[in-house]
Design a protein around this motif. Structure first.
Motif, mmCIF file in Angstrom:
data_model
loop_
_atom_site.group_PDB
_atom_site.id
_atom_site.type_symbol
_atom_site.label_atom_id
_atom_site.label_comp_id
_atom_site.label_asym_id
_atom_site.label_seq_id
_atom_site.Cartn_x
_atom_site.Cartn_y
_atom_site.Cartn_z
ATOM 1 N N LEU A 22 47.755 35.766 31.187
ATOM 2 C CA LEU A 22 46.670 36.696 31.495
ATOM 3 C C LEU A 22 46.768 37.465 32.881
ATOM 4 N N ARG A 23 47.457 36.654 33.639
ATOM 5 C CA ARG A 23 47.737 37.404 35.049
ATOM 6 C C ARG A 23 48.682 38.352 34.806
ATOM 7 N N GLY A 24 49.635 38.244 33.877
ATOM 8 C CA GLY A 24 50.436 39.382 33.488
ATOM 9 C C GLY A 24 49.582 40.545 32.769
ATOM 10 N N GLU A 25 48.792 40.237 31.990
ATOM 11 C CA GLU A 25 48.051 41.489 31.423
ATOM 12 C C GLU A 25 47.300 41.934 32.293
ATOM 13 N N ILE A 26 46.739 41.444 33.496
ATOM 14 C CA ILE A 26 45.820 42.031 34.528
ATOM 15 C C ILE A 26 46.766 42.967 35.379
ATOM 16 N N GLY A 34 37.564 45.253 36.243
ATOM 17 C CA GLY A 34 36.071 45.397 35.817
ATOM 18 C C GLY A 34 35.917 44.784 34.190
ATOM 19 N N GLU A 35 36.989 44.939 33.624
ATOM 20 C CA GLU A 35 36.902 44.670 32.045
ATOM 21 C C GLU A 35 36.886 43.054 32.006
ATOM 22 N N LYS A 36 36.173 42.745 31.148
ATOM 23 C CA LYS A 36 35.860 41.348 30.576
ATOM 24 C C LYS A 36 37.067 40.784 29.788
ATOM 25 N N LEU A 37 37.408 39.420 30.067
ATOM 26 C CA LEU A 37 38.416 38.636 29.443
ATOM 27 C C LEU A 37 37.924 38.365 27.968
ATOM 28 N N PRO A 38 38.906 37.843 27.197
ATOM 29 C CA PRO A 38 38.513 37.401 25.967
ATOM 30 C C PRO A 38 37.513 36.194 26.333
ATOM 31 N N SER A 63 40.838 31.190 41.355
ATOM 32 C CA SER A 63 41.374 30.801 42.873
ATOM 33 C C SER A 63 42.391 31.823 43.433
ATOM 34 N N GLU A 64 43.049 32.734 42.729
ATOM 35 C CA GLU A 64 43.734 33.673 43.262
ATOM 36 C C GLU A 64 43.121 34.907 43.450
ATOM 37 N N GLY A 65 41.797 34.914 43.223
ATOM 38 C CA GLY A 65 40.959 36.176 43.385
ATOM 39 C C GLY A 65 41.170 37.289 42.434
ATOM 40 N N LEU A 66 41.686 36.927 41.288
ATOM 41 C CA LEU A 66 41.821 37.998 40.100
ATOM 42 C C LEU A 66 40.868 38.084 39.251
ATOM 43 N N VAL A 67 39.864 37.104 39.012
ATOM 44 C CA VAL A 67 38.730 36.998 38.212
ATOM 45 C C VAL A 67 37.549 36.462 38.691
ATOM 46 N N VAL A 68 36.423 36.980 38.243
ATOM 47 C CA VAL A 68 35.087 36.518 38.846
ATOM 48 C C VAL A 68 34.267 35.976 37.683
ATOM 49 N N ALA A 69 33.681 34.878 37.600
ATOM 50 C CA ALA A 69 32.666 34.617 36.617
ATOM 51 C C ALA A 69 31.387 35.144 36.724
ATOM 52 N N GLU A 70 30.682 35.731 35.844
ATOM 53 C CA GLU A 70 29.173 36.138 35.697
ATOM 54 C C GLU A 70 28.545 35.172 35.105
ATOM 55 N N HIS A 71 27.428 34.686 35.461
ATOM 56 C CA HIS A 71 26.773 33.584 34.539
ATOM 57 C C HIS A 71 26.223 34.231 33.473
ATOM 58 N N GLY A 72 26.347 33.883 32.174
ATOM 59 C CA GLY A 72 25.766 34.350 31.012
ATOM 60 C C GLY A 72 26.420 35.490 30.559
ATOM 61 N N ARG A 73 27.619 36.189 31.281
ATOM 62 C CA ARG A 73 28.125 37.149 30.650
ATOM 63 C C ARG A 73 29.564 37.091 30.531
ATOM 64 N N VAL A 75 33.714 36.094 31.972
ATOM 65 C CA VAL A 75 34.747 36.200 33.066
ATOM 66 C C VAL A 75 35.380 37.583 33.102
ATOM 67 N N PHE A 76 35.481 38.260 34.289
ATOM 68 C CA PHE A 76 35.648 39.751 34.382
ATOM 69 C C PHE A 76 36.859 39.745 35.482
ATOM 70 N N VAL A 77 37.795 41.015 35.281
ATOM 71 C CA VAL A 77 38.660 41.245 36.454
ATOM 72 C C VAL A 77 37.991 41.702 37.417
ATOM 73 N N ARG A 78 38.422 41.224 38.659
ATOM 74 C CA ARG A 78 37.731 41.532 39.924
ATOM 75 C C ARG A 78 38.093 42.969 40.213
ATOM 76 N N PRO A 79 37.223 43.911 40.402
ATOM 77 C CA PRO A 79 37.538 45.184 40.745
ATOM 78 C C PRO A 79 37.538 45.316 42.343
ATOM 79 N N ARG A 80 38.656 45.604 42.896
ATOM 80 C CA ARG A 80 39.047 45.616 44.251
ATOM 81 C C ARG A 80 39.717 47.074 44.731
ATOM 82 N N PRO A 81 39.025 47.997 45.321
ATOM 83 C CA PRO A 81 39.863 49.128 45.758
ATOM 84 C C PRO A 81 41.067 48.773 46.640
ATOM 85 N N VAL A 82 42.257 49.467 46.384
ATOM 86 C CA VAL A 82 43.321 49.383 47.269
ATOM 87 C C VAL A 82 43.597 50.438 48.269
#
Length: 258
Positions: A22-26, A34-38, A63-73, A75-82
Motif C-alpha cells: 500500500l505504501r508503494g502504491e501511495i 485525498g483518494e480513498k484506500l480499498p 503511524s507513518e502519517g501516510l493515511v488518515v481514517a475518517e469515521h464512517g467514510r 481510510v484516505f491518503v493524507r493530502p499534504r502540500p510539499v
C-alpha cells in the motif's frame, strides 16, 4: 492501482507486507493524495487474511502519517502540500525588492497559494537561548512576531521572530502588516545591510501544541530550525525559531563545488 499478493514463505510479517504494498502504491501515485484506500473488506478478500491483519497494516501507514481514517467514510491518503524551501536563494535581496518575504518567494516559485494566520505581535522577555543569540539582556523586552504559514490551505510551518527593541520598537516591524518584503525590507530601510544568514536545523517529535497547530498525523516529526540574521558587521538583527511539518518540506539547495 495494482496490489500484489503476500509471500507466505517470507520472514516479514504478513501485515508488514501489505503495508509495504500500500505504501508503494501511495508513493508511486497509484493511490493519489485525498483518494480513498480499498475498504477493509476489499483488502481482506484480496489478500485472504483476517480483518485484524488488515487493521495492523493500516495502523502502520497511519503511524507513518501516510493515511488518515475518517469515521464512517474509510481510510484516505493524507493530502499534504510539499513546500520546496530554496535554502540558497530564499533570502536574496531581489525577493525583498520585489516585495516578497522568504516564505512568499518559496511559495511563488512552486506556484502555490500561501496564507499567514494566527499572527501575534508582542513585547516580552526572551528565553535565555534567544537572548544569547541576539546578544541582548534577557531581563529586557524584545519585539516578538509569531505566525503560522499555510500552503493551499494546509498549515505547514509556525514561526516566531525575536528582534531587539532598538531595531523594531515603534516601527512598522511591530505592525500586523509590515509592508512589502517583510521585516527584512524594513530593516534595510533603516540602513542595515545583511551579512550571511545562519540556520541550524534539527529533527524531533512535535509537542502537543505543535501537533494541533500543524494538524500533524501520528508519527510525523517536525524540523526545528533556528535562524540568526546579522548585518555585515556581525550584529544580530533577528532570531527566528521555526517549526516545520517534516512531511511538507523538501529542503532544496544549490552548493558550489569550489
Amino acid at each position: 492501482m495494482a496490489l500484489g499478493k503476500v509471500d507466505a514463505g517470507s520472514d516479514r510479517p504478513v501485515f508488514q507486507q501489505i503495508a509495504d504494498q500500500l505504501r508503494g502504491e501511495i508513493t508511486r501515485g497509484g493511490i493519489a493524495a485525498g483518494e480513498k484506500l480499498p475498504s477493509e473488506a476489499g483488502l481482506m478478500e484480496h489478500y485472504g487474511v483476517a480483518r485484524m491483519t488488515i487493521r495492523q497494516a493500516l495502523g502502520v501507514l497511519k503511524s507513518e502519517g501516510l493515511v488518515v481514517a475518517e469515521h464512517g467514510r474509510g481510510v484516505f491518503v493524507r493530502p499534504r502540500p510539499v513546500a520546496r524551501r530554496l535554502g540558497s536563494d530564499r533570502f536574496a535581496r531581489r525577493h525583498r525588492q520585489a516585495g516578497d518575504a522568504a516564505f512568499v518567494a518559496d511559495a511563488k516559485a512552486a506556484g502555490q497559494t500561501y496564507t499567514v494566520d494566527n499572527l501575534q505581535v508582542t513585547r516580552e522577555k526572551p528565553a535565555e537561548s534567544v537572548a544569547e543569540l541576539l546578544d541582548v539582556d534577557r531581563r529586557k523586552n524584545v519585539v516578538v512576531r509569531r505566525r503560522r504559514y499555510l500552503l493551499d490551505g494546509h498549515p505547514v510551518e509556525i514561526a516566531a521572530s525575536y528582534i531587539p527593541m532598538e531595531i523594531a520598537g515603534g516601527t512598522k516591524i511591530e505592525d500586523a502588516d509590515t509592508g512589502p518584503g517583510g521585516i527584512y525590507a524594513r530593516m534595510e530601510e533603516q540602513g542595515f545591510t545583511f551579512g550571511p544568514f545562519h540556520e541550524d536545523i534539527r529533527a524531533r517529535m512535535p509537542r502537543p501544541d505543535e501537533v494541533t497547530e500543524l494538524r500533524l498525523a501520528p508519527g510525523v516529526p517536525v524540523l526545528d530550525l533556528v535562524r540568526v540574521a546579522r548585518d555585515v558587521e556581525g550584529r544580530p538583527l533577528e532570531v527566528c525559531e521555526t517549526v516545520m511539518a517534516a512531511d511538507s518540506f523538501v529542503l532544496s539547495y544549490d552548493l558550489p563545488a569550489t
